[in-house]
Design an enzyme around this catalytic site. Structure first.
Site, PDB file in Angstrom:
ATOM      1  N   ASP A 123      -5.351   9.709   9.406  1.00  0.00           N
ATOM      2  CA  ASP A 123      -3.623   9.158   9.847  1.00  0.00           C
ATOM      3  C   ASP A 123      -3.959   9.903  11.415  1.00  0.00           C
ATOM      4  O   ASP A 123      -4.633  10.394  11.661  1.00  0.00           O
ATOM      5  CB  ASP A 123      -3.372   9.114   8.888  1.00  0.00           C
ATOM      6  CG  ASP A 123      -3.266   8.703   7.824  1.00  0.00           C
ATOM      7  OD1 ASP A 123      -3.467   7.706   7.621  1.00  0.00           O
ATOM      8  OD2 ASP A 123      -3.544   9.191   6.578  1.00  0.00           O
ATOM      9  N   GLU A 156       0.838  -0.958  -0.423  1.00  0.00           N
ATOM     10  CA  GLU A 156      -0.252   0.379  -0.163  1.00  0.00           C
ATOM     11  C   GLU A 156       0.911   1.390   0.013  1.00  0.00           C
ATOM     12  O   GLU A 156       1.893   1.187   0.707  1.00  0.00           O
ATOM     13  CB  GLU A 156      -0.727  -0.556   1.482  1.00  0.00           C
ATOM     14  CG  GLU A 156      -1.876   0.994   1.429  1.00  0.00           C
ATOM     15  CD  GLU A 156      -2.981   1.472   2.900  1.00  0.00           C
ATOM     16  OE1 GLU A 156      -3.537   2.141   3.102  1.00  0.00           O
ATOM     17  OE2 GLU A 156      -2.394   0.118   3.270  1.00  0.00           O
TER      18      GLU A 156
END
Length: 265
Positions: free
Chosen positions: A65, A54
């Site tokens: 995040d 990824e």
């Protein structure tokens, strides 16, 4: 008659084949542009036994995040990288596993989904994760990516309602990303108690590969998660190593340790 997988199906076929052979899937994450030699980290992950890698395209407001990936994205952006420059660098790689890009809707839609889909395809990307793209708006965006052979991967969380989970299972391509916690990414001391339930609910709704992520930080976490899902995504723990100065070979060794633990489970 031999059935040839379409571009969108290719990522899923790759992961299904490995899963059905008894392999626990491992997808490490690299923040694109975190260093001048960031593509070497991608290569190291692939060589160490990843089933896909990824790639996070840095964004200034990464809502999903946690601190580590935010810091990694900030470091990349300070270097002056752009999505176009990073995808151009990615296009030069010759890794032997699929590449999946993770980014935010603002980047995808800024120049239009068709243009971004073409850039991903030209860079050799097989899948795309856009965590802030609402499921209800997917129909307006997905067609160019399907035409470009890029699988749009959807996320399912502990609080996802059954009716929504069914729609995610129907619409996701490549695999389904099971989020282990209601929160942001980040290293954790233990696997979230909610991880097993997420995996089991998603697997009951689909035969597509189901990978768990968020907080999977050590080999023992990966083994615990793989007892319930088809595999894992490991991100913050690896990017913390890069931020702390680990070289590509050292991060590759970390991925190899994860691979070995999963193979021995």
């Amino acid at each position: 008659m031999t059935v040839v997988a379409t571009g969108v199906d290719r990522l899923e076929a790759h992961l299904r084949g490995r899963r059905d052979a008894g392999r626990a899937l491992l997808v490490p994450y690299v923040t694109a542009g975190i260093s001048a030699d960031w593509t070497r980290y991608v290569e190291a992950c692939a060589e160490a036994g990843a089933d896909a890698v990824e790639i996070g395209l840095p964004f200034s407001d990464p809502m999903l995040d946690g601190p580590t990936i935010q810091e990694a994205s900030h470091r990349a952006l300070e270097r002056g990288v752009t999505p176009q420059s990073l995808l151009a660098e990615l296009a030069g790689l010759a890794v032997q596993v699929p590449l999946v890009v993770m980014t935010y809707a603002n980047i995808v839609l800024r120049d239009g989904a068709p243009a971004f889909a073409e850039r991903l395809s030209a860079a050799g990307v097989s899948g795309l994760i856009v965590p802030d793209l609402p499921l209800d708006e997917l129909d307006d965006v997905a067609a160019p990516f399907e035409a470009a052979g890029v699988a749009m991967i959807l996320l399912a969380a502990p609080a996802t309602r059954p009716d929504r989970l069914r729609r995610i299972a129907e619409r996701s391509r490549g695999f389904i990303y099971g989020v282990t916690v209601m929160g942001t990414t980040g290293e954790r001391d233990s696997l979230a108690a909610s991880a097993a339930g997420v995996a089991e609910r998603v697997r009951a709704a689909t035969d597509r590969p189901v990978l768990l992520g968020f907080g999977i930080s050590r080999p023992d976490h990966a083994v615990q998660a793989a007892a319930h899902a088809d595999g894992v995504v490991v991100a913050s723990a690896l990017m913390r190593r890069v931020l702390d100065g680990a070289a590509p070979a050292e991060v590759g060794a970390d991925v190899a340790a994860l691979r070995d633990a999963l193979d021995r489970r």
